[in-house]
Design a protein around this motif. Structure first.
Motif, PDB file in Angstrom:
ATOM      1  N   GLY A 184       0.899  -1.239   0.039  1.00  0.00           N
ATOM      2  CA  GLY A 184      -0.052   0.029  -0.059  1.00  0.00           C
ATOM      3  C   GLY A 184       0.690   1.298  -0.024  1.00  0.00           C
ATOM      4  O   GLY A 184       2.090   1.135  -0.016  1.00  0.00           O
ATOM      5  N   SER A 185       0.016   2.432   0.184  1.00  0.00           N
ATOM      6  CA  SER A 185       0.877   3.570   0.051  1.00  0.00           C
ATOM      7  C   SER A 185       0.041   4.657   0.839  1.00  0.00           C
ATOM      8  O   SER A 185      -1.304   4.404   1.194  1.00  0.00           O
ATOM      9  N   ILE A 186       0.696   5.482   1.471  1.00  0.00           N
ATOM     10  CA  ILE A 186       0.083   6.522   2.364  1.00  0.00           C
ATOM     11  C   ILE A 186       0.331   8.067   1.836  1.00  0.00           C
ATOM     12  O   ILE A 186       1.461   8.323   1.349  1.00  0.00           O
ATOM     13  N   LEU A 187      -0.674   8.777   1.559  1.00  0.00           N
ATOM     14  CA  LEU A 187      -0.465  10.039   0.956  1.00  0.00           C
ATOM     15  C   LEU A 187      -0.748  11.090   2.107  1.00  0.00           C
ATOM     16  O   LEU A 187      -1.793  10.926   2.823  1.00  0.00           O
TER      17      LEU A 187
ATOM     18  N   TYR B 195      -3.803   3.597   1.144  1.00  0.00           N
ATOM     19  CA  TYR B 195      -4.647   2.368   0.528  1.00  0.00           C
ATOM     20  C   TYR B 195      -3.933   1.284   0.777  1.00  0.00           C
ATOM     21  O   TYR B 195      -2.428   1.415   0.155  1.00  0.00           O
ATOM     22  N   GLN B 196      -4.628   0.331   0.467  1.00  0.00           N
ATOM     23  CA  GLN B 196      -3.661  -1.021   0.684  1.00  0.00           C
ATOM     24  C   GLN B 196      -4.526  -2.412   0.187  1.00  0.00           C
ATOM     25  O   GLN B 196      -5.729  -2.277   0.098  1.00  0.00           O
ATOM     26  N   GLN B 197      -3.632  -3.240  -0.175  1.00  0.00           N
ATOM     27  CA  GLN B 197      -4.225  -4.612  -0.285  1.00  0.00           C
ATOM     28  C   GLN B 197      -3.591  -5.386   0.464  1.00  0.00           C
ATOM     29  O   GLN B 197      -2.573  -5.466   0.723  1.00  0.00           O
ATOM     30  N   SER B 198      -4.581  -6.483   1.178  1.00  0.00           N
ATOM     31  CA  SER B 198      -4.099  -7.424   2.088  1.00  0.00           C
ATOM     32  C   SER B 198      -4.439  -8.846   1.630  1.00  0.00           C
ATOM     33  O   SER B 198      -5.506  -8.930   0.898  1.00  0.00           O
TER      34      SER B 198
ATOM     35  N   PHE C  79      -7.446   3.213  -9.079  1.00  0.00           N
ATOM     36  CA  PHE C  79      -6.510   4.085  -9.515  1.00  0.00           C
ATOM     37  C   PHE C  79      -5.035   3.572  -9.267  1.00  0.00           C
ATOM     38  O   PHE C  79      -5.170   2.430  -8.657  1.00  0.00           O
ATOM     39  N   SER C  80      -4.206   3.931  -9.864  1.00  0.00           N
ATOM     40  CA  SER C  80      -2.760   3.510  -9.836  1.00  0.00           C
ATOM     41  C   SER C  80      -1.743   4.706  -9.520  1.00  0.00           C
ATOM     42  O   SER C  80      -1.957   5.710 -10.124  1.00  0.00           O
ATOM     43  N   LEU C  81      -0.867   4.506  -8.427  1.00  0.00           N
ATOM     44  CA  LEU C  81       0.033   5.396  -8.261  1.00  0.00           C
ATOM     45  C   LEU C  81       1.209   5.435  -9.050  1.00  0.00           C
ATOM     46  O   LEU C  81       1.769   4.356  -9.554  1.00  0.00           O
ATOM     47  N   PRO C  82       1.682   6.654  -9.617  1.00  0.00           N
ATOM     48  CA  PRO C  82       2.919   6.537 -10.443  1.00  0.00           C
ATOM     49  C   PRO C  82       4.259   6.133  -9.690  1.00  0.00           C
ATOM     50  O   PRO C  82       4.342   6.400  -8.408  1.00  0.00           O
TER      51      PRO C  82
END
Length: 699
Positions: free
Chosen positions: A33-36, A74-77, A291-294
């Motif tokens: 995942g990623s944190i914004l 946002y994460q996938q687990s 969505f996808s993050l660059p």
């Protein structure tokens, strides 16, 4: 990531662990995942200075700041925990299950990917006020005093969200370890859709998901520190004694934390398991967009989905509330109020720490030597208050889905006090103007963070079938002390240039480490079903993890450095440190957490006229960060990393200058593994490069 749940792995499925099947490890759970974050900081500072004469100065200053940095994650687990009949077609390498297929048609035994959104309300207000007075009583005696008060507050109780939606479609999945930071993941659904491409192309809608874990959380923290100091310096100038320093200091710290969430009352699991609701049956658009993050994890070459789903969390919560009154499979009707957050005493605390210290130090010198010797007396009193609640029962809601019922909380309070005498001394011998020898010895002391004194604990992992009790603090923690010595030889071979080599030794007592106590009976009976019927026998055993004091640790090492500047302004700096360390807890020798075996640094600089330029590369070898994270002997290790920074600045005049600074220019990621094995990835954190442009103008 690690297989410490779900029972022993039995590859041939004969119900018996054969000799070559003992101690197998495989993927238990992992997430990407990623944190914004949007960070804003406002600050107001001021200073008043009064100098009625050249012997007295009074300064009063203050600082008030607000940090507003909300986060969205946002994460996938994935939870491929082993269970009999869940894994097939296993591949095994050196005791590690490196691949398996999940094709069991049972909905609770297949892979059910989870997507989650989390929000964090982060507003911190900090006030710091103080006064400093300096008085030169006469030519030989000067006095200085400080008083200050700081307050830091954060009120986010119940305002954060952690929302998980669980995919509900039958599929066949394959998990493989390839040495990357993330396992390879493929999942093909019965209708032909594939997980990675389906997420990327927006092929999944609300009906493909069920409600699952939904935590509403946040904490209220208040941290107040009041302190003061009074010190003096007396010039002696006789018998080799130059100056005498003396003083007294005192601090009074109070910190409280109140966690507001819905785990203790079972609210986080209220819409999961047999009581899950198909998201398609809820009113409103819960799934906002895919969505996808660059450049997301572009340095990881594993094959796994890299597309996320954004939820409309406020709308989701409103839809759940609107679902009230519908029949609940577990009995009764849905009531959103049962999922509301409340005070969680098990992870709340009140801590105070009062410290008084007195010190005296003598500065000595001779024709070719100088020295200082002193002693510091420290007295500290602490109080800690937390709460505990016994688990009355654990109910199984489905595979890897449990709810714990807790008794009423009871307060735990403990007082402590300790006194330490901390001597220190330093000696310098000058062979000539360019070469000198330094010797130092001291006894030092470091206190545990105040929150580590409160015996908070969590058994939240019961929710997904991991029966572990994790203590955040321990009322019996003592400060750790160190007796240390060092010797260094320094050669100043030209102006602004030095070559130095040093050796050092440190013996640490009561070092803070972690205990792992598997199979503990904490008073929980058999697991029961929804009707209260036991489905296991005997007590439910827990793994218990808590911070403890070790017996002692030893650190020794060498350090060498070289710095040189030429007349044209060009220069360099190089440094190398080698450590050897070991820690002893009971009769067990273990690594000392947080100590890297080797650290290297190389920098180049240019300083001339209005220009200042530099670049520095810092290399840290892998080191142990946590002990027994997957059980005895399985330690978490931070892998080696090289951090490159650079800066350039130009000074137009005495008032105006411009600077540019770059961090992590190699775009390195910090990775963690178990015992340094690349097949056992434990974490991957990528922060990316950063550039900061600064403008400075002096009035």
């Amino acid at each position: 990531m690690g297989q410490h749940l779900g029972g022993a792995i039995d590859p041939n499925g004969n119900g018996v662990l054969d000799q070559d099947e003992y101690g197998l490890i495989g993927p238990g759970q992992f997430r990407v995942g990623s944190i914004l974050e949007e960070k804003k900081r406002r600050a107001l500072s001021g200073k008043i200075e009064w100098r009625p004469n050249d012997r007295f100065r009074l300064t009063i200053d203050g600082l008030k700041t607000r940090l507003d940095s909300p986060q969205v994650g946002y994460q996938q687990s994935y939870y491929p925990l082993f269970a009999p009949g869940r894994w097939s077609d296993m591949t095994i390498q050196d005791g590690i299950v490196t691949g398996f297929t999940m094709d069991n048609p049972d909905p609770e035994l297949r892979l059910n990917p989870e997507l989650l959104n989390m929000t964090e309300h982060r507003v911190v207000d900090t006030d710091l006020y103080g006064a400093n007075a300096e008085w030169k009583v006469n030519d030989d005696l000067s006095l200085a005093g400080d008083v200050y008060r700081s307050t830091s507050k954060r009120y986010s109780g119940g305002q954060d969200t952690y929302v998980v939606l669980r995919m509900n479609q039958p599929n066949v999945a394959r998990i493989e370890l390839g040495g990357g930071a993330v396992p390879n993941v493929t999942a093909v659904f019965d209708d032909g859709r594939e997980l990675a491409s389906g997420l990327a192309n927006g092929q999944f809608g609300g009906s493909d998901f069920n409600t699952h874990y939904m935590e509403l959380r946040g904490d209220n923290i208040v941290d107040e520190i009041t302190g003061g100091a009074l010190g003096g310096k007396l010039f002696v100038g006789r018998f080799g004694l130059d100056n005498l320093h003396f003083g007294v200091t005192g601090t009074d710290r109070k910190k409280s934390r109140d966690l507001i969430n819905n785990t203790l009352n079972g609210g986080a699991d209220y819409y999961s398991g047999d009581n899950a609701i198909n998201v398609g049956a809820l009113d409103g658009n819960v799934l906002a967009h895919a969505f996808s993050l660059p450049n997301f994890m572009s340095g990881v070459h594993s094959s796994f989905p890299r597309t996320f789903l954004a939820f409309d969390v406020p709308n989701y919560l409103r839809a759940l509330a609107a679902y009230d009154g519908n029949a609940r499979p577990g009995g009764g009707t849905y009531d959103f109020g049962n999922a509301a957050p409340q005070w969680n005493p098990l992870e709340s605390y009140r801590v105070t720490e009062k410290t008084t210290a007195f010190y005296v130090q003598a500065d000595l010198s001779g024709e070719r030597w100088s020295a200082d010797v002193g002693v510091r007396l420290v007295k500290t009193k602490t109080t800690s208050e937390a709460w505990d609640a016994r688990i009355l029962s654990i109910t199984e809601n489905g595979a890897f889905n449990y709810t714990a019922d807790y008794a009423e909380p009871s307060a735990i309070r403990q007082d402590g006090d300790y006194r330490y005498v901390l001597p220190s001394g330093n000696f310098t011998w000058r062979f000539n103007d360019d070469l000198q020898l330094r010797l130092g010895a001291a006894k030092t002391m470091a206190r545990p963070p105040v929150d580590k004194l409160a015996p908070t604990n969590t058994t939240a992992s019961v929710s997904w079938g991991e029966f572990t009790q994790i203590y955040g603090g321990n009322v019996d923690l003592k400060p750790y002390t160190a007796k240390q010595g060092d010797a260094s030889l320094e050669w100043y071979f030209s102006e602004n240039s030095i070559f130095n080599v040093a050796v050092f030794y440190k013996r640490i007592e009561n070092q803070i480490t972690t205990s792992w106590e598997p199979g503990q009976d904490i008073g929980v009976g058999p697991i029961v079903d929804a009707d209260g019927n036991p489905i296991t026998t005997g007590p439910t055993l827990f793994n218990v993890q808590r911070p403890i004091n070790g017996d002692y640790a030893k650190v020794r090492g060498i350090e060498a450095g070289l710095q040189h500047f030429w007349e044209n302004g060009l220069g360099f700096r190089a440094q190398y440190t080698r450590n050897w360390s070991k820690s002893f807890v009971g009769d067990q020798e273990r690594p000392l957490e947080g100590i890297a075996p080797s650290v290297y640094s190389l920098g180049v600089m240019y300083e001339k006229g209005p220009w200042s330029l530099g670049a520095t590369a810092d290399r840290t070898d892998g080191f142990v960060t946590a002990i027994n994270v997957l059980g005895e002997g399985y330690n978490e290790q931070a892998d080696a990393i090289t951090w490159l920074t650079a800066h350039v600045s130009y000074k137009f005049n005495d008032r105006f200058s411009v600077s540019l600074e770059g961090q992590n220019l190699l775009d390195e990621a910090q990775t963690y593994s178990i015992n340094g094995n690349p097949l056992l990835s434990q974490g991957y954190y990528r922060y990316g490069r950063s550039l900061n442009l600064g403008l400075s103008y002096r009035f």
